[in-house]
Design a protein around this motif. Structure first.
Motif, PDB file in Angstrom:
ATOM      1  N   TRP A  67       0.829  -1.060  -0.103  1.00  0.00           N
ATOM      2  CA  TRP A  67      -0.048  -0.202   0.087  1.00  0.00           C
ATOM      3  C   TRP A  67       0.958   1.241  -0.064  1.00  0.00           C
ATOM      4  CZ3 TRP A  67      -5.097  -0.073  -0.628  1.00  0.00           C
ATOM      5  CH2 TRP A  67      -5.811  -1.467  -0.189  1.00  0.00           C
ATOM      6  N   PRO A  68       0.520   2.361  -0.766  1.00  0.00           N
ATOM      7  CA  PRO A  68       1.399   3.492  -0.928  1.00  0.00           C
ATOM      8  C   PRO A  68       1.819   4.031   0.621  1.00  0.00           C
ATOM      9  CG  PRO A  68      -0.425   3.722  -2.157  1.00  0.00           C
ATOM     10  CD  PRO A  68      -0.677   2.450  -1.432  1.00  0.00           C
ATOM     11  N   GLY A  69       3.149   3.978   0.722  1.00  0.00           N
ATOM     12  CA  GLY A  69       3.716   4.674   2.164  1.00  0.00           C
ATOM     13  C   GLY A  69       3.482   3.928   3.206  1.00  0.00           C
ATOM     14  N   LYS A  70       3.023   2.637   2.693  1.00  0.00           N
ATOM     15  CA  LYS A  70       2.983   1.785   4.254  1.00  0.00           C
ATOM     16  C   LYS A  70       3.686   0.290   3.890  1.00  0.00           C
ATOM     17  CE  LYS A  70      -0.679   3.929   5.957  1.00  0.00           C
ATOM     18  NZ  LYS A  70      -0.711   4.999   5.492  1.00  0.00           N
ATOM     19  N   VAL A 106      -5.148   1.068   7.104  1.00  0.00           N
ATOM     20  CA  VAL A 106      -5.144   0.794   5.605  1.00  0.00           C
ATOM     21  C   VAL A 106      -6.483   0.527   5.086  1.00  0.00           C
ATOM     22  CG1 VAL A 106      -4.150  -0.752   3.858  1.00  0.00           C
ATOM     23  CG2 VAL A 106      -2.794   0.283   5.455  1.00  0.00           C
ATOM     24  N   ALA A 107      -7.101  -0.314   5.708  1.00  0.00           N
ATOM     25  CA  ALA A 107      -8.390  -0.858   5.293  1.00  0.00           C
ATOM     26  C   ALA A 107      -9.633   0.240   5.138  1.00  0.00           C
ATOM     27  CB  ALA A 107      -9.052  -1.928   6.088  1.00  0.00           C
ATOM     28  N   ARG A 108      -9.498   1.002   6.233  1.00  0.00           N
ATOM     29  CA  ARG A 108     -10.546   2.116   6.280  1.00  0.00           C
ATOM     30  C   ARG A 108     -10.303   3.190   5.307  1.00  0.00           C
ATOM     31  NH1 ARG A 108     -11.480   5.067  12.213  1.00  0.00           N
ATOM     32  NH2 ARG A 108      -9.821   6.249  11.719  1.00  0.00           N
ATOM     33  N   GLU A 109      -8.988   3.574   5.339  1.00  0.00           N
ATOM     34  CA  GLU A 109      -8.517   4.689   4.206  1.00  0.00           C
ATOM     35  C   GLU A 109      -9.239   4.276   2.883  1.00  0.00           C
ATOM     36  OE1 GLU A 109      -4.402   6.427   6.040  1.00  0.00           O
ATOM     37  OE2 GLU A 109      -4.505   5.902   4.185  1.00  0.00           O
ATOM     38  N   TYR A 110      -8.633   2.841   2.515  1.00  0.00           N
ATOM     39  CA  TYR A 110      -9.207   2.446   1.241  1.00  0.00           C
ATOM     40  C   TYR A 110     -10.612   2.496   0.938  1.00  0.00           C
ATOM     41  CZ  TYR A 110      -9.583  -0.294  -3.143  1.00  0.00           C
ATOM     42  OH  TYR A 110      -9.899  -0.695  -4.262  1.00  0.00           O
ATOM     43  N   LEU A 111     -11.573   2.097   2.010  1.00  0.00           N
ATOM     44  CA  LEU A 111     -12.682   2.084   2.093  1.00  0.00           C
ATOM     45  C   LEU A 111     -13.357   3.226   1.702  1.00  0.00           C
ATOM     46  CD1 LEU A 111     -13.704  -0.680   4.561  1.00  0.00           C
ATOM     47  CD2 LEU A 111     -14.037  -0.870   2.149  1.00  0.00           C
ATOM     48  N   LEU A 112     -12.738   4.529   2.312  1.00  0.00           N
ATOM     49  CA  LEU A 112     -13.192   5.849   2.256  1.00  0.00           C
ATOM     50  C   LEU A 112     -12.626   6.495   1.194  1.00  0.00           C
ATOM     51  CD1 LEU A 112     -13.189   6.536   5.940  1.00  0.00           C
ATOM     52  CD2 LEU A 112     -15.248   6.490   4.671  1.00  0.00           C
TER      53      LEU A 112
END
Lengths: 690, 239
Positions: A67-70, A106-112
């Protein structure tokens, strides 16, 4: 944290393309046409069979990255169903969306982010209650949702029958019952995806039935609605009441002062707001499961029977202390039997290659490239076999039990049982283990684990130690040597953990809170897929380093004149040689240790290069190595190799996780000093005793 | 002072017990495997005649009857008045030869007792290692007794704690979970299915280490410190 649904000017090309994509989707939804390409986020809690379903959906057509930056792994894959391209993005397994860990964040950021068109939530039918908690979180996000009700067979074996139609009616979203491990297990899911209509992709579907809101939620939702935030009001209200640090900080920064003050007053008026939310949610879950689940006669669970043995306070620990090392040894043996043969072939072919192409080309091929390929194959086989064993244990549910059993012991180091998993992984690969330390909840515990991990010998170091021990010591002593040296590593890791635990500030209220999944038959396809991913990561990273390093070592040992005794490497080694007196080995061994900085696996290969330049074949190389070092020096060499600073890949990941070069540099300096002192002490004691 | 003594006793007891168990286990394994690792050289067959007029004559005669290629370096000769036999011990090769008073060689074989005494506690790897590991064996027993006494008497005086905290419940007890000590802990528990109002069962309660709680069909391992801060209502034991 970015919530890209807000109409902000694109800062760069990526953001601009993302905004265009969202506008296109919105246009298609309003026009009633289903997009040709759909992005589906596959979300779910751990131990729900999410990976199995994802692998079945995408097969070999997966792309693995970060994931970008992670430092969290990202997997995605595409398939064509009913003339449409479905791209599945596998989100990290997370129990909730409160961002208590990097995976949840990561999951939350992607979902939003606005990128997924649909969320496929995978829940475990045998543990429906906790799955519905996760579904409730997803429903609050207002995203289009399909629920994959997996492990229906496990639920039935536990005496529970889940009616998917009733559940779909209660939730207001499609629910697809599955047995993901069966060959045709995901056909129902594919049928549902193929039959998706525009209404299914509309945000905040009308039929969705959410848990009823509490008074606090209603009051906060009214306030968040005034702020016109890019995410659902009720979701923001829930997160505020749950004291979610990321959402609270974001709102505090973006909201006008007056509005934020009103919100804080509501939060102060409801100090128990989170508990009220959870009580309501439990009632909702309870009603839903009461309607949808039929309980048969409760058979004695296989999990209970197995836990009676495997979690026994005494026998359980004995089994764990036997199974884990035996598993690792089995993996190493399997790897040596397969990859070792290729290595042997490569080493034996080196003289013939040099004879066929005399001069620089032959030397490069015979002394560097072909041996490097042999080493890479051997190490690949060992790593694949060891990871297969590790994934097998994880897939059956046993690895969580190991964490439980080790919790009491690890408590002395200030960490909980979850840390057992990255610590065990450290015996395979430090790089992966450092990334895996994210499952440890608190930063304090993660720091302790990260300070211990570099001391643990990875599979590369263990493989090197085994190879040297069997080459330099009699057979009956070789294994004892490796075991003793490994125990020294483990002891030093423990000491490091205790010291860090003493110096860090006192811990907040933290301890082990971990699910123990039900035991189930391992899915070999999932295991193979996990091994394939690890092998690919190795090939992309360390394998290239090994090849480059051996070529580099060859080059500096060949040039300028093609004679090792006048080469650049010789001069460098001779310059360092006075140091070797304290350890009992000459400049070639020092150079081999230094080369392990690039990848641990290069140590043996570098020595082979250095000794093969003047000797013709594998046996002669081994004889030359044995003749160049005493048993005391060999012991010191193995100790130094095992304790030496980690490889480049590990250092870079460690730096990311520790958050800076200062602390990383300090840890590496301590490691370097400890390695030198330990090796010198080993040589001195061995010389006195033997 | 008393608590400190108990804590020290407990620690000593645990570690010494572990050490003694390990050494005993190793010793048992060595008893099984060491005789195989040190097979003696060819020895004289029973029935041979040995001159027992004096110790010196006995040793000379014995040397003469040894098979070719076998050597004997006797360390001691022991006379047993009850059995009327002489026993010659070779401590280097772990051989013992029994000769009757009238000069008949009764038996010759491996001196297993001497072998075990010399090589046990990993002494076969290095004599120093064997000495280091076996030296504390007898003192360890004495310390074990001394530390065991306060523990024994303290256990008899200890009263059972009231069941006001979760670790005080018995295995199999059911309870209604109401809440936890801190919000982050409550969040984590909620995500695992332990919501306020849930009926849960204390599945496992070991003497130390985390507890296992079952809520619905989810099993959750919880550390004792967190479990001790649970707010719950007991509903009696499961049938």
């Amino acid at each position: 944290m970015s919530y890209a649904a807000e109409p902000i000017p694109p800062a760069g090309l990526a953001e601009g393309l993302q905004q265009l994509e969202q506008e296109r989707k919105l246009a298609m939804q309003t026009s009633g046409a289903l997009p040709e390409k759909l992005t589906i986020a596959v979300a779910g809690q751990p131990n729900t069979g999410k990976s199995t379903i994802f692998n079945k959906l995408t097969g070999m057509r997966q792309r693995v990255g970060n994931w970008p930056g992670k430092t969290v792994e990202r997997k995605e894959g595409s398939i064509i169903l009913g003339g449409r391209t479905f791209t599945f993005v596998d989100l990290p397994g997370s129990y909730a969306l409160t961002a208590a860990s990097l995976e949840e964040e990561v999951a939350r950021e992607y979902l939003l982010s606005g990128e997924p068109d649909l969320v496929l939530a995978v829940i475990n039918a045998a543990a429906l209650e906790s799955g519905l908690f996760f579904v409730a979180e997803l429903l609050l996000l207002g995203l289009p949702l399909v629920v994959a009700l997996n492990m229906v067979d496990v639920a039935e074996a536990e005496g529970r029958s889940v009616d998917a139609h009733v559940l779909a009616d209660r939730l207001g979203v499609p629910v697809v019952p599955l047995v993901g491990t069966k060959a045709d297990g995901i056909i129902p899911l594919k049928e549902v995806l193929t039959a998706l209509g525009c209404e299914d992709l509309r945000p905040q579907p009308a039929l969705v039935r959410l848990p009823p809101p509490t008074q606090a939620e209603e009051r906060l939702a009214l306030l968040t609605a005034k702020a016109a935030l890019p995410f659902p009001d009720r979701w923001a209200a829930c997160k505020l009441l749950e004291r979610d640090a990321a959402v609270t900080g974001l709102l505090e920064r973006r909201l006008p002062a007056g509005l934020w003050k009103s919100m804080r007053e509501v939060l102060a008026a409801f100090p128990d707001g989170a508990r009220q939310i959870y009580t309501r949610r439990f009632a909702w879950i309870h009603e839903t499961t009461k309607a949808a689940v039929q309980r048969g006669s409760r058979r004695k669970s296989r999990t209970d029977a197995w836990d009676n043995v495997l979690l026994h306070p005494f026998w359980g620990r004995c089994i764990a202390y036997l199974v884990i090392p035996l598993g690792l040894v089995l993996g190493v043996i399997l790897g040596m039997l397969s990859g070792g043969m290729v290595l042997q072939l490569a080493m034996e072919s080196a003289p013939a290659i040099k004879a066929a192409w005399p001069g620089m080309i032959g030397s490069l091929l015979g002394s560097a490239i072909v041996p490097a390929l042999g080493w890479i194959t051997a190490l690949l086989a060992i790593i694949a076999a060891v990871y297969a064993v590790f994934h097998f244990l994880e897939d059956t549910g046993y690895l969580a039990r190991v964490s439980y059993l080790m919790d009491a012991r690890l408590g002395r180091l200030g960490v909980d049982g979850k840390s057992a998993i990255p610590l065990l992984m450290g015996m395979l690969c430090n790089t992966v283990a450092i990334a895996g330390s994210r499952i440890v909840n608190s930063r304090r515990q993660r720091l302790i684990v990260l300070s211990m991990l570099p001391f643990l010998p990875c599979s590369g170091q263990t493989a090197v130690a085994l190879m040297f021990a069997f080459a330099l010591f009699p057979l009956h002593q070789a294994l004892s040597v490796v075991v003793c040296v490994t125990l020294v590593n483990i002891l030093l890791a423990g000491i490091s953990g205790r010291i860090i635990n003493r110096f860090l500030p006192s811990p907040e209220a933290s301890g082990l809170v971990m699910e123990l999944p039900l035991y189930h038959k391992p899915n070999f396809k999932t295991i193979l897929e996990g091994v394939r991913t690890r092998v690919l990561v190795f090939l992309r990273g360390a394998a290239g380093n090994i090849l480059c390093c051996l070529i580099l070592v060859w080059a500096v040992s060949y040039f300028p004149d093609g004679d090792i005794t006048t080469s650049y490497l010789y001069r460098f080694g001779r310059w360092l040689e006075p140091v070797g007196v304290y350890f009992g080995f000459d400049w070639r061994f020092i150079v081999a240790i230094v080369s392990s900085f690039f990848a641990k696996e290069t140590t043996a290969g570098t020595l082979a290069v250095l000794f093969s330049v003047t000797t013709p074949d594998k046996e002669a190389i081994l004889t030359a190595i044995r003749g160049a070092i005493t048993p005391q020096g060999a012991l010191a060499f193995i100790v130094l190799s095992n304790l030496y600073i980690p490889c480049l890949a590990t250092i870079s990941v460690l730096r990311n996780e520790l958050g800076g070069w200062k602390i990383t540099g300090l840890l590496l300096a301590v490691m370097f000093l400890v390695a030198l002192l330990a090796a010198a002490a080993t040589y001195a004691v061995a010389s006195a005793v033997l | 002072m008393k608590r400190r003594l108990l804590r020290i006793s407990l620690k000593c007891h645990s570690w010494l017990g572990l050490y003694l168990s390990c050494i005993t286990l190793v010793w048992l394994l060595e008893m099984a495997f060491l005789p195989g690792m040190y097979t003696p050289e060819p020895l004289p067959a029973p029935g041979a005649r040995i001159d027992t007029s004096s110790v010196k004559a006995l040793l000379v005669a014995l040397r003469d009857v040894m098979p070719p290629g076998s050597a004997l370096t006797p360390g001691s000769v022991v006379y047993s008045p009850s059995a009327l036999t002489y026993t010659v011990h070779d401590r280097q090769r772990f051989i013992s030869i029994v000769i009757s008073e009238n000069g008949e060689l009764l038996s010759a074989g491996q001196d297993t007792e001497a072998l075990i005494n010399d090589k046990y506690a990993l002494g076969w790897i290095h004599p120093l290692l064997g000495s280091a590991l076996s030296l504390p064996f007898k003192p360890a027993f004495i310390i074990l007794v001394l530390t065991g006494l306060p523990l024994f008497f303290a256990a008899r005086r200890r009263k059972k704690k009231a069941c006001s905290i979760l670790p005080g419940l018995a295995q199999g007890d059911a309870f209604i979970f109401q809440g936890a000590s801190s919000l982050p802990v409550l969040r984590r528990l909620a995500a695992l299915g332990l919501l306020p109002g849930v009926r849960a069962v204390l599945l496992r309660r070991p003497s130390k280490g985390p507890l296992i709680i079952q809520a619905g069909n989810t099993r959750v391992a919880v550390s004792r410190r967190i479990a001790a801060a649970f707010i719950f209502e007991r509903v009696g034991e499961l049938s």
